[in-house]
Scaffold this motif. Structure first.
Motif, short mmCIF file in Angstrom:
data_model
loop_
_atom_site.label_atom_id
_atom_site.label_comp_id
_atom_site.label_asym_id
_atom_site.label_seq_id
_atom_site.Cartn_x
_atom_site.Cartn_y
_atom_site.Cartn_z
N GLU A 48 0.60 -7.27 -0.53
CA GLU A 48 0.80 -5.98 -1.20
C GLU A 48 0.07 -4.86 -0.45
O GLU A 48 0.59 -3.75 -0.33
CB GLU A 48 0.28 -6.06 -2.64
CG GLU A 48 1.11 -6.92 -3.57
CD GLU A 48 0.45 -7.05 -4.93
OE1 GLU A 48 0.95 -6.40 -5.88
OE2 GLU A 48 -0.55 -7.78 -5.04
N ARG A 49 -1.10 -5.17 0.05
CA ARG A 49 -1.86 -4.15 0.77
C ARG A 49 -1.20 -3.78 2.10
O ARG A 49 -1.35 -2.66 2.59
CB ARG A 49 -3.30 -4.63 1.00
CG ARG A 49 -4.09 -4.78 -0.28
CD ARG A 49 -5.57 -5.04 -0.02
NE ARG A 49 -5.85 -6.35 0.55
CZ ARG A 49 -6.12 -7.44 -0.16
NH1 ARG A 49 -6.13 -7.37 -1.49
NH2 ARG A 49 -6.39 -8.59 0.43
N ALA A 50 -0.45 -4.72 2.68
CA ALA A 50 0.19 -4.47 3.97
C ALA A 50 1.59 -3.88 3.84
O ALA A 50 2.18 -3.47 4.85
CB ALA A 50 0.27 -5.76 4.78
N ALA A 51 2.11 -3.82 2.63
CA ALA A 51 3.52 -3.43 2.45
C ALA A 51 3.82 -2.03 2.98
O ALA A 51 4.87 -1.80 3.60
CB ALA A 51 3.89 -3.53 0.97
N GLU A 52 2.91 -1.09 2.75
CA GLU A 52 3.17 0.29 3.16
C GLU A 52 3.23 0.42 4.68
O GLU A 52 4.14 1.07 5.22
CB GLU A 52 2.09 1.20 2.58
CG GLU A 52 2.42 2.69 2.66
CD GLU A 52 1.44 3.54 1.88
OE1 GLU A 52 1.17 4.67 2.31
OE2 GLU A 52 0.94 3.06 0.82
N ILE A 53 2.28 -0.19 5.39
CA ILE A 53 2.32 -0.07 6.85
C ILE A 53 3.43 -0.93 7.44
O ILE A 53 3.92 -0.62 8.53
CB ILE A 53 0.96 -0.39 7.50
CG1 ILE A 53 0.47 -1.79 7.14
CG2 ILE A 53 -0.08 0.65 7.16
CD1 ILE A 53 -0.76 -2.21 7.93
N GLU A 54 3.86 -1.97 6.73
CA GLU A 54 5.00 -2.75 7.23
C GLU A 54 6.26 -1.89 7.25
O GLU A 54 7.02 -1.89 8.22
CB GLU A 54 5.21 -3.98 6.37
CG GLU A 54 6.35 -4.87 6.87
CD GLU A 54 6.50 -6.15 6.09
OE1 GLU A 54 7.16 -7.08 6.59
OE2 GLU A 54 5.98 -6.23 4.95
N ARG A 55 6.47 -1.12 6.18
CA ARG A 55 7.64 -0.23 6.13
C ARG A 55 7.56 0.84 7.23
O ARG A 55 8.55 1.12 7.93
CB ARG A 55 7.75 0.43 4.76
CG ARG A 55 8.14 -0.53 3.63
CD ARG A 55 8.51 0.23 2.37
NE ARG A 55 7.38 0.98 1.82
CZ ARG A 55 6.52 0.49 0.93
NH1 ARG A 55 6.64 -0.77 0.51
NH2 ARG A 55 5.54 1.23 0.47
N LEU A 56 6.38 1.43 7.39
CA LEU A 56 6.23 2.47 8.40
C LEU A 56 6.34 1.91 9.81
O LEU A 56 6.88 2.57 10.71
CB LEU A 56 4.87 3.17 8.22
CG LEU A 56 4.76 4.09 7.00
CD1 LEU A 56 3.31 4.52 6.80
CD2 LEU A 56 5.65 5.32 7.18
N HIS A 57 5.86 0.70 10.01
CA HIS A 57 5.97 0.05 11.32
C HIS A 57 7.45 -0.13 11.68
O HIS A 57 7.86 0.12 12.82
CB HIS A 57 5.26 -1.30 11.30
CG HIS A 57 5.02 -1.89 12.65
ND1 HIS A 57 6.02 -2.45 13.41
CD2 HIS A 57 3.88 -2.01 13.39
CE1 HIS A 57 5.51 -2.89 14.54
NE2 HIS A 57 4.22 -2.64 14.56
N GLY A 58 8.25 -0.55 10.70
CA GLY A 58 9.68 -0.72 10.95
C GLY A 58 10.36 0.60 11.27
O GLY A 58 11.20 0.68 12.18
N ARG A 59 10.01 1.65 10.53
CA ARG A 59 10.59 2.97 10.80
C ARG A 59 10.16 3.49 12.17
O ARG A 59 10.96 4.09 12.90
CB ARG A 59 10.16 3.96 9.72
CG ARG A 59 10.79 3.71 8.35
CD ARG A 59 10.22 4.67 7.31
NE ARG A 59 10.41 6.06 7.72
CZ ARG A 59 9.77 7.09 7.15
NH1 ARG A 59 8.90 6.87 6.16
NH2 ARG A 59 10.00 8.32 7.56
N ALA A 60 8.90 3.25 12.53
CA ALA A 60 8.40 3.71 13.82
C ALA A 60 9.15 3.03 14.97
O ALA A 60 9.52 3.67 15.96
CB ALA A 60 6.90 3.44 13.93
#
Length: 291
Positions: free
Chosen positions: A174-186
């Motif tokens: 759960e703590r990694a979910a936000e940067i996982e989404r941004l990593h994919g967009r990046a």
């Protein structure tokens, strides 16, 4: 106070947080350790200098300054700072990263490869992932690209980081979910410098390292140290430069950057805080200040 030292700051080692003192003395900070020190009576806080050199003027600096430097030394320090974008000829490889400090608190940044995760520990990043590796200027351009395209900042105030540490999601996923989404967009963006090698998403979680699991909510933070003052408390967590200390009145956060420039020494373990503390507001309209 017969014996005094000057603090050089909090460092993160493989074994956890360590206070470093001028002259090389180090104080390990395991969880539960009773932290107790006093500020010399009649003392003043003096500039810590720049680039390893003492301040020529031995200037007095404000108690609430986290930099602990006079204007001239702050200028000299910033003139050689990669973070300030004043260095362009650094030949070392750099990494671009996404760091998460709590819900809605994600930033993009860069750090030298040789430093490993030290920069993320120093900032108090709860979790992070590398984005890419390459020369300094390519890393800089990528950082700017992601700031503009993803709407993420390159700085987050410590007050915002502290406000969410005791209410983090319970699982690492759960703590990694936000940067996982941004990593994919990046990764899907065009315009990445050719010399920057993309890195796969591999989240690193620091909740255990910082001791944040089941962390009690802080009731306040030390505003500044003062001559003749004292700090006492049991260490329950640490993140970035912050120590979370359990006191008789609840958990209080001490930003160790406020210690620099003061002459500090031992005090009796018994007693409470004898420094100005800003109370965290719980109800709108309640006046701030524990003391």
């Amino acid at each position: 106070m017969a014996q005094v030292w000057k603090c050089s700051g909090l460092r993160w080692s493989a074994d956890g947080p360590v206070l470093v003192w001028q002259g090389g003395r180090r104080s390990a900070l395991p969880w539960g350790k009773h932290v107790a020190f006093g500020v010399a009576e009649g003392g003043v806080r003096t500039c810590v200098g720049a680039r390893g050199n003492a301040c020529a003027a031995q200037a007095v600096v404000p108690g609430r300054s986290t930099g602990a430097r006079c204007e001239e030394c702050a200028r000299l320090e910033r003139a050689h700072s990669v973070a300030a974008d004043t260095v362009a000829d650094d030949a070392r490889p750099y990494r671009v990263y996404l760091a998460w400090f709590g819900p809605g608190l994600t930033k993009v940044g860069i750090t030298a490869v040789e430093r490993g995760p030290a920069r993320l520990l120093e900032q108090g990043a709860v979790c992070f992932s590398w984005l890419g590796t390459g020369p300094l200027m390519a890393a800089r351009r990528t950082e700017e690209l992601l700031r503009a395209a993803l709407g993420v900042p390159d700085r987050i105030p410590y007050a915002e980081k502290r406000a969410v540490r005791s209410a983090l999601p319970p699982t690492a996923a759960e703590r990694a979910a936000e940067i996982e989404r941004l990593h994919g967009r990046a990764g899907a963006l065009g315009g990445w410098p050719e010399s920057l090698r993309p890195e796969p998403f591999r989240p690193v979680d620091h909740v255990s390292v910082f001791g944040l699991a089941r962390l009690p909510a802080a009731v306040g933070e030390v505003r500044e140290l003062v001559a003749g003052g004292a700090v006492r408390g049991d260490l329950v967590a640490a993140a970035g430069p912050d120590l979370h200390l359990a006191t008789g009145g609840g958990v209080v956060v001490l930003d160790t950057r406020l210690m620099a420039g003061w002459q500090l020494g031992p005090v009796a373990a018994e007693g409470g805080l004898a420094v100005p503390v800003r109370e965290f507001r719980r109800v709108p309209g309640v006046q701030e200040g524990l003391f």
